[in-house]
Design an enzyme around this catalytic site. Structure first.
Site, PDB file in Angstrom:
ATOM      1  N   TYR A 105      -1.393  -0.215  10.223  1.00  0.00           N
ATOM      2  CA  TYR A 105      -1.615  -0.772   8.883  1.00  0.00           C
ATOM      3  C   TYR A 105      -0.451  -0.397   7.966  1.00  0.00           C
ATOM      4  O   TYR A 105       0.099  -1.246   7.252  1.00  0.00           O
ATOM      5  CB  TYR A 105      -2.930  -0.236   8.318  1.00  0.00           C
ATOM      6  CG  TYR A 105      -3.153  -0.521   6.852  1.00  0.00           C
ATOM      7  CD1 TYR A 105      -3.583  -1.770   6.419  1.00  0.00           C
ATOM      8  CD2 TYR A 105      -2.936   0.470   5.886  1.00  0.00           C
ATOM      9  CE1 TYR A 105      -3.787  -2.031   5.069  1.00  0.00           C
ATOM     10  CE2 TYR A 105      -3.134   0.221   4.535  1.00  0.00           C
ATOM     11  CZ  TYR A 105      -3.563  -1.030   4.125  1.00  0.00           C
ATOM     12  OH  TYR A 105      -3.754  -1.292   2.794  1.00  0.00           O
ATOM     13  N   SER A 165       0.857  -1.195   0.000  1.00  0.00           N
ATOM     14  CA  SER A 165       0.000   0.000   0.000  1.00  0.00           C
ATOM     15  C   SER A 165       0.885   1.233   0.000  1.00  0.00           C
ATOM     16  O   SER A 165       1.983   1.218   0.582  1.00  0.00           O
ATOM     17  CB  SER A 165      -0.873   0.013   1.257  1.00  0.00           C
ATOM     18  OG  SER A 165      -1.538   1.258   1.373  1.00  0.00           O
TER      19      SER A 165
HETATM   20  P1  NAP Z   1     -11.437  -5.896   0.319  1.00  0.00           P
HETATM   21  O1  NAP Z   1     -12.299  -5.439  -0.793  1.00  0.00           O
HETATM   22  O2  NAP Z   1     -11.851  -5.656   1.727  1.00  0.00           O
HETATM   23  O3  NAP Z   1     -11.148  -7.460   0.112  1.00  0.00           O
HETATM   24  C1  NAP Z   1     -10.318  -8.122   1.031  1.00  0.00           C
HETATM   25  C2  NAP Z   1     -10.129  -9.548   0.572  1.00  0.00           C
HETATM   26  O4  NAP Z   1      -9.220 -10.209   1.481  1.00  0.00           O
HETATM   27  C3  NAP Z   1     -11.408 -10.362   0.581  1.00  0.00           C
HETATM   28  O5  NAP Z   1     -11.344 -11.288  -0.490  1.00  0.00           O
HETATM   29  C4  NAP Z   1     -11.350 -11.101   1.928  1.00  0.00           C
HETATM   30  O6  NAP Z   1     -12.091 -12.325   1.945  1.00  0.00           O
HETATM   31  C5  NAP Z   1      -9.854 -11.370   2.019  1.00  0.00           C
HETATM   32  N1  NAP Z   1      -9.366 -11.581   3.385  1.00  0.00           N
HETATM   33  C6  NAP Z   1      -9.323 -10.684   4.401  1.00  0.00           C
HETATM   34  N2  NAP Z   1      -8.798 -11.258   5.500  1.00  0.00           N
HETATM   35  C7  NAP Z   1      -8.502 -12.549   5.171  1.00  0.00           C
HETATM   36  C8  NAP Z   1      -7.956 -13.656   5.866  1.00  0.00           C
HETATM   37  N3  NAP Z   1      -7.604 -13.561   7.157  1.00  0.00           N
HETATM   38  N4  NAP Z   1      -7.811 -14.831   5.212  1.00  0.00           N
HETATM   39  C9  NAP Z   1      -8.174 -14.939   3.911  1.00  0.00           C
HETATM   40  N5  NAP Z   1      -8.683 -13.937   3.189  1.00  0.00           N
HETATM   41  C10 NAP Z   1      -8.860 -12.750   3.817  1.00  0.00           C
HETATM   42  O7  NAP Z   1      -9.959  -5.250   0.202  1.00  0.00           O
HETATM   43  P2  NAP Z   1      -9.170  -4.617  -1.035  1.00  0.00           P
HETATM   44  O8  NAP Z   1      -9.326  -3.157  -0.955  1.00  0.00           O
HETATM   45  O9  NAP Z   1      -9.446  -5.331  -2.284  1.00  0.00           O
HETATM   46  O10 NAP Z   1      -7.687  -4.915  -0.554  1.00  0.00           O
HETATM   47  C11 NAP Z   1      -6.881  -5.947  -1.121  1.00  0.00           C
HETATM   48  C12 NAP Z   1      -5.437  -5.669  -0.745  1.00  0.00           C
HETATM   49  O11 NAP Z   1      -5.083  -4.388  -1.264  1.00  0.00           O
HETATM   50  C13 NAP Z   1      -5.210  -5.602   0.768  1.00  0.00           C
HETATM   51  O12 NAP Z   1      -3.969  -6.205   1.074  1.00  0.00           O
HETATM   52  C14 NAP Z   1      -5.165  -4.096   1.046  1.00  0.00           C
HETATM   53  O13 NAP Z   1      -4.410  -3.786   2.183  1.00  0.00           O
HETATM   54  C15 NAP Z   1      -4.527  -3.603  -0.233  1.00  0.00           C
HETATM   55  N6  NAP Z   1      -4.766  -2.174  -0.508  1.00  0.00           N
HETATM   56  C16 NAP Z   1      -6.038  -1.706  -0.714  1.00  0.00           C
HETATM   57  C17 NAP Z   1      -6.204  -0.351  -0.962  1.00  0.00           C
HETATM   58  C18 NAP Z   1      -7.568   0.271  -1.199  1.00  0.00           C
HETATM   59  O14 NAP Z   1      -7.690   1.511  -1.190  1.00  0.00           O
HETATM   60  N7  NAP Z   1      -8.622  -0.520  -1.413  1.00  0.00           N
HETATM   61  C19 NAP Z   1      -5.103   0.505  -0.985  1.00  0.00           C
HETATM   62  C20 NAP Z   1      -3.848  -0.015  -0.769  1.00  0.00           C
HETATM   63  C21 NAP Z   1      -3.679  -1.358  -0.540  1.00  0.00           C
HETATM   64  P3  NAP Z   1     -13.713 -12.324   2.248  1.00  0.00           P
HETATM   65  O15 NAP Z   1     -14.375 -11.757   1.004  1.00  0.00           O
HETATM   66  O16 NAP Z   1     -14.067 -13.744   2.457  1.00  0.00           O
HETATM   67  O17 NAP Z   1     -13.919 -11.433   3.430  1.00  0.00           O
END
Ligand code: NAP
Length: 246
Positions: free
Chosen positions: A159, A145
């Protein structure tokens, strides 16, 4: 379109992971999806991949549990074949708050899911991909991130620090396994439109990136797909920002 092999996407049921799974399928990959609880969302991604003519399987597995990780890799390998790429993506944010308010339970949760699991999942991939273990090599893309660099003051410095650990994993592991046929790369998304954000956060911060808007999961997936492919063949140990300029 190329026939690219099998990719495993952790956190593939929603957000960036789901977009990556679908983009990778468009690029010719068969896709294994790991998720924690959302069977319905995972099934939808499997359906989308299959509509693109590729094979897919969704496996419920908590990335903080070693046994779940092993089962995830073994289930995907049994169903689809040897894994040639891992998108190490599953992650969570903490509730907004200052460092002076954090307790052990909060810190344990965010470091366990974002940092410790990233190490455990990457290690499981190396044991299967490395030529030293009899594997055929591969690529690991770690999802970090921009918070790792910006620090996320007043929101979630924990985080940010957990993602800084992911950046160090990318650098160190890349050097460890470069001669074993494995490339390790990272992406640093900025503000991306997914459900990870607390209500109102995207509206409040949406216009702050220099490009004037949040990014889409598909824009991050585009970079992940490039990094997972042979098109990035002379890259390893690098983490790339996809963050609208901030
Ligand atoms: P999201 O929409 O909340 O999706 C999170 C995903 O991770 C879901 O598939 C969830 O499964 C899974 N997950 C969470 N905890 C888990 C665990 N303990 N074991 C297995 N699976 C788990 O998040 P996102 O925004 O797509 O984020 C994806 C990645 O990008 C993360 O690492 C996040 O830190 C990073 N990121 C996101 C952003 C942003 O602005 N969105 C920015 C920078 C970095 P379920 O569907 O079953 O809950």
């Amino acid at each position: 379109m190329t026939d690219s092999g099998v990719v495993l996407v952790t956190g593939g049921s929603r957000g960036i992971g789901a977009a990556a799974a679908i983009a990778l399928a468009s690029d010719g990959w068969d896709v294994g999806i790991g998720y924690r609880t959302r069977d319905d969302e995972a099934a939808r991604v499997v359906e989308a991949v299959e509509k693109l003519g590729r094979r897919a399987i969704a496996v419920q597995a908590d990335v903080v549990e070693t046994e779940d990780i092993e089962r995830l890799f073994d289930s995907v390998t049994t169903a689809l074949g040897p894994i040639a790429a891992l998108i190490n993506n599953a992650g969570v944010v903490s509730p907004a708050g200052r460092v002076d308010q954090y307790d052990v339970a909060r810190l344990d949760n965010v470091f366990r899911i974002n940092a410790i699991s990233a190490f455990l999942v990457a290690g499981a991939a190396v044991r299967r991909m490395s030529t030293q273990y009899g594997g055929s090599g591969g690529v690991i893309v770690n999802v970090s991130s921009r918070a790792a660099v910006l620090g996320s003051a007043g929101e979630y410095v924990d985080y940010a620090a957990s993602k800084a650990a992911v950046d160090a994993l990318t650098t160190g592991l890349a050097n460890e396994v470069a001669k074993e046929g494995i490339r390790i790369l990272g992406v640093r998304p900025g503000l991306i439109e997914t459900d990870i954000h607390e209500p109102g956060r995207l509206d409040r911060l949406g216009t702050t990136p220099p490009l004037g808007r949040p990014g889409t999961p598909e824009e991050v997936a585009e970079l992940i797909t490039f990094l997972a492919s042979d098109r990035s063949s002379y890259m390893t140990g690098t983490t790339i920002d996809v963050s609208g300029g901030r």
